[in-house]
Motif scaffolding. Structure first.
Motif, PDB file in Angstrom:
ATOM      1  N   THR A   6       7.651  71.043  29.497  1.00 28.74           N
ATOM      2  CA  THR A   6       7.021  71.160  30.740  1.00 28.74           C
ATOM      3  C   THR A   6       5.106  70.172  30.750  1.00 28.74           C
ATOM      4  N   LEU A   7       6.024  69.048  31.597  1.00 30.22           N
ATOM      5  CA  LEU A   7       4.003  68.483  31.693  1.00 30.22           C
ATOM      6  C   LEU A   7       3.189  68.686  32.074  1.00 30.22           C
ATOM      7  N   LEU A   8       2.309  69.486  31.613  1.00 34.90           N
ATOM      8  CA  LEU A   8       1.368  69.995  32.424  1.00 34.90           C
ATOM      9  C   LEU A   8      -0.007  68.962  32.500  1.00 34.90           C
ATOM     10  N   TYR A   9      -0.350  68.294  31.914  1.00 36.89           N
ATOM     11  CA  TYR A   9      -1.299  67.327  32.038  1.00 36.89           C
ATOM     12  C   TYR A   9      -0.894  66.150  32.346  1.00 36.89           C
ATOM     13  N   SER A  10      -1.771  65.071  33.190  1.00 36.69           N
ATOM     14  CA  SER A  10      -1.389  63.221  32.791  1.00 36.69           C
ATOM     15  C   SER A  10      -2.504  62.858  33.122  1.00 36.69           C
ATOM     16  N   THR A  25      -4.283  64.606  36.358  1.00 32.64           N
ATOM     17  CA  THR A  25      -3.375  65.279  36.937  1.00 32.64           C
ATOM     18  C   THR A  25      -3.220  66.515  36.624  1.00 32.64           C
ATOM     19  N   ASP A  26      -2.996  67.308  37.299  1.00 32.62           N
ATOM     20  CA  ASP A  26      -2.851  68.566  36.415  1.00 32.62           C
ATOM     21  C   ASP A  26      -1.378  69.187  36.929  1.00 32.62           C
ATOM     22  N   ARG A  27      -0.274  68.988  36.505  1.00 35.01           N
ATOM     23  CA  ARG A  27       1.301  69.167  37.434  1.00 35.01           C
ATOM     24  C   ARG A  27       1.511  70.873  38.242  1.00 35.01           C
ATOM     25  N   LEU A  28       1.218  71.402  36.942  1.00 35.81           N
ATOM     26  CA  LEU A  28       0.732  72.725  37.482  1.00 35.81           C
ATOM     27  C   LEU A  28       0.215  73.173  39.133  1.00 35.81           C
ATOM     28  N   ARG A  29      -0.716  72.624  39.108  1.00 35.62           N
ATOM     29  CA  ARG A  29      -1.370  73.185  40.598  1.00 35.62           C
ATOM     30  C   ARG A  29      -1.621  72.456  41.490  1.00 35.62           C
ATOM     31  N   HIS A  30      -0.681  70.296  41.104  1.00 40.44           N
ATOM     32  CA  HIS A  30      -0.874  69.248  41.844  1.00 40.44           C
ATOM     33  C   HIS A  30      -2.464  69.215  42.091  1.00 40.44           C
ATOM     34  N   VAL A  32      -6.005  66.830  41.377  1.00 38.94           N
ATOM     35  CA  VAL A  32      -6.621  65.222  40.337  1.00 38.94           C
ATOM     36  C   VAL A  32      -8.092  65.654  40.585  1.00 38.94           C
TER      37      VAL A  32
END
Length: 63
Positions: A6-10, A25-30, A32
């Motif tokens: 699972t991608l968590l951050y980018s 970008t925090d992919r879980l909390r949407h 930036v």
């Protein structure tokens, strides 16, 4: 290098003229977060990343 799971951050490092902007970008909390970083910090990224990939972190060997 391929990633699984699972991608968590980018993160992106963007050059705007003479300035550098880091966008995470925090992919879980949407969410930036954006920060401007110095050229010196950008130049040190390869060193920092190599330390993260080191088999020794904080004196403990990773498995």
């Amino acid at each position: 290098m391929s990633a699984t799971g699972t991608l968590l951050y980018s993160a992106e490092l963007i050059q705007e003229g003479g300035a550098y902007k880091l966008v995470v970008t925090d992919r879980l909390r949407h969410t930036v977060q954006t920060a401007y970083v110095s050229r010196r910090a950008v130049e040190q990224l390869p060193v920092f990343l190599s330390k993260l990939d080191s088999p020794y972190q904080r004196g403990i060997r990773r498995r």
